[in-house]
Design a protein around this motif. Structure first.
Motif, PDB file in Angstrom:
ATOM      1  N   GLN A   1      29.789  31.812  32.967  1.00 47.11           N
ATOM      2  CA  GLN A   1      29.504  31.444  31.796  1.00 47.11           C
ATOM      3  C   GLN A   1      30.644  31.061  30.960  1.00 47.11           C
ATOM      4  OE1 GLN A   1      28.514  34.815  32.932  1.00 47.11           O
ATOM      5  NE2 GLN A   1      26.579  33.745  33.891  1.00 47.11           N
ATOM      6  N   LYS A   2      31.512  30.835  31.560  1.00 47.60           N
ATOM      7  CA  LYS A   2      32.842  30.140  30.953  1.00 47.60           C
ATOM      8  C   LYS A   2      33.288  31.245  29.829  1.00 47.60           C
ATOM      9  CE  LYS A   2      31.879  25.481  31.915  1.00 47.60           C
ATOM     10  NZ  LYS A   2      31.977  23.945  31.480  1.00 47.60           N
ATOM     11  N   GLU A   3      33.070  32.430  29.908  1.00 48.75           N
ATOM     12  CA  GLU A   3      33.622  33.556  29.114  1.00 48.75           C
ATOM     13  C   GLU A   3      35.024  33.758  29.351  1.00 48.75           C
ATOM     14  OE1 GLU A   3      29.356  35.539  27.708  1.00 48.75           O
ATOM     15  OE2 GLU A   3      30.508  36.032  29.617  1.00 48.75           O
ATOM     16  N   PHE A   4      35.897  34.034  28.414  1.00 50.33           N
ATOM     17  CA  PHE A   4      37.344  34.350  28.685  1.00 50.33           C
ATOM     18  C   PHE A   4      37.258  35.857  29.079  1.00 50.33           C
ATOM     19  CE2 PHE A   4      41.660  35.129  27.303  1.00 50.33           C
ATOM     20  CZ  PHE A   4      42.310  34.099  28.408  1.00 50.33           C
ATOM     21  N   VAL A   5      37.773  36.146  30.219  1.00 49.75           N
ATOM     22  CA  VAL A   5      37.529  37.593  30.818  1.00 49.75           C
ATOM     23  C   VAL A   5      38.878  37.892  31.470  1.00 49.75           C
ATOM     24  CG1 VAL A   5      35.107  37.640  30.953  1.00 49.75           C
ATOM     25  CG2 VAL A   5      36.371  37.040  32.872  1.00 49.75           C
ATOM     26  N   VAL A   6      39.143  39.151  31.842  1.00 54.18           N
ATOM     27  CA  VAL A   6      40.090  39.570  32.861  1.00 54.18           C
ATOM     28  C   VAL A   6      39.464  39.343  34.144  1.00 54.18           C
ATOM     29  CG1 VAL A   6      41.388  41.429  33.726  1.00 54.18           C
ATOM     30  CG2 VAL A   6      41.069  41.463  31.051  1.00 54.18           C
ATOM     31  N   LEU A   7      40.308  38.633  34.921  1.00 56.19           N
ATOM     32  CA  LEU A   7      39.748  38.498  36.377  1.00 56.19           C
ATOM     33  C   LEU A   7      40.819  39.598  37.360  1.00 56.19           C
ATOM     34  CD1 LEU A   7      40.243  34.548  36.650  1.00 56.19           C
ATOM     35  CD2 LEU A   7      37.924  35.902  36.434  1.00 56.19           C
ATOM     36  N   ARG A   8      41.797  39.967  36.828  1.00 58.10           N
ATOM     37  CA  ARG A   8      42.441  40.770  37.468  1.00 58.10           C
ATOM     38  C   ARG A   8      43.491  41.670  36.690  1.00 58.10           C
ATOM     39  NH1 ARG A   8      46.710  38.761  42.119  1.00 58.10           N
ATOM     40  NH2 ARG A   8      48.019  38.697  40.270  1.00 58.10           N
TER      41      ARG A   8
END
Length: 200
Positions: free
Chosen positions: A52-59
């Motif tokens: 959804q193009k939300e800024f999140v922690v990927l790792r």
């Protein structure tokens, strides 16, 4: 830091993966850590974008580096990695940007917050690495990059030309210089000549 580019125009017949959606988490991590020194990449924390193009922690990370993946709505590749002690400063910038504040407003507000003790800046010099590539040299689907460009920023809050001995502008290719001297975001800029081999 990345200057904002216009949103990539969508073609009438073939929409690019880069323009439609964020790249896979794996690809975002692969390209984000290109900004970090080689021995810091595996343990770096990575922020990026979900479907959804939300800024999140990927790792989650295991060392002192924090990396930011490429913004899928902007042309080309622009990623960065910085020391975790810069995270409060960077996070506040993202919050103010999301609130619609302009660059000069963000700088002014953070300056006031640092002076008021509300926003903590690192006590020691801390580094940010920025890695970029032109749109035609970046494949968002595979994460392949060619002719990338790596530059360096070392934050030294409230440093000046006098306290560091650095000039206010580079006088030779790749020469370090100090930007925003005397402020909370004073930093040393190092921009290697772009006609030399780039880090990959």
């Amino acid at each position: 830091m990345k200057r904002f580019a216009s949103v990539l125009a969508l073609s009438a017949c073939c929409l690019s993966v880069h323009a439609q959606t964020a790249a896979s988490a794996e690809t975002q991590i692969k390209t984000a850590v290109l900004a970090a020194p080689a021995d810091k990449r595996e343990g770096a924390m990575v922020y990026g974008y979900n479907a959804q193009k939300e800024f999140v922690v990927l790792r989650k990370g295991s060392n002192e580096m924090v990396c930011l993946a490429d913004d899928p709505d902007k042309k080309g590749l622009s990623v960065s990695c910085y020391h975790r002690d810069l995270e409060p400063f960077m996070k506040r910038g993202r919050e103010l940007q999301k609130a619609g504040k302009k660059a000069d407003e963000i700088a002014e507000m953070r300056e006031k917050e640092v002076k008021a003790g509300k926003l903590k800046m690192p006590k020691a010099p801390t580094t940010l690495f920025a890695y970029s590539a032109k749109d035609e040299n970046y494949n968002a689907a595979t994460g392949e990059v060619k002719d990338g460009y790596l530059r360096y920023v070392v934050y030294i809050p409230y440093a000046t030309a006098e306290s560091t001995g650095l000039p206010l502008k580079p006088e030779a290719p790749g020469m370090p210089w100090i930007m925003d001297p005397g402020t909370h975001r004073a930093h040393i800029m190092i921009n290697p000549p772009q006609n030399t081999p780039k880090a990959q």
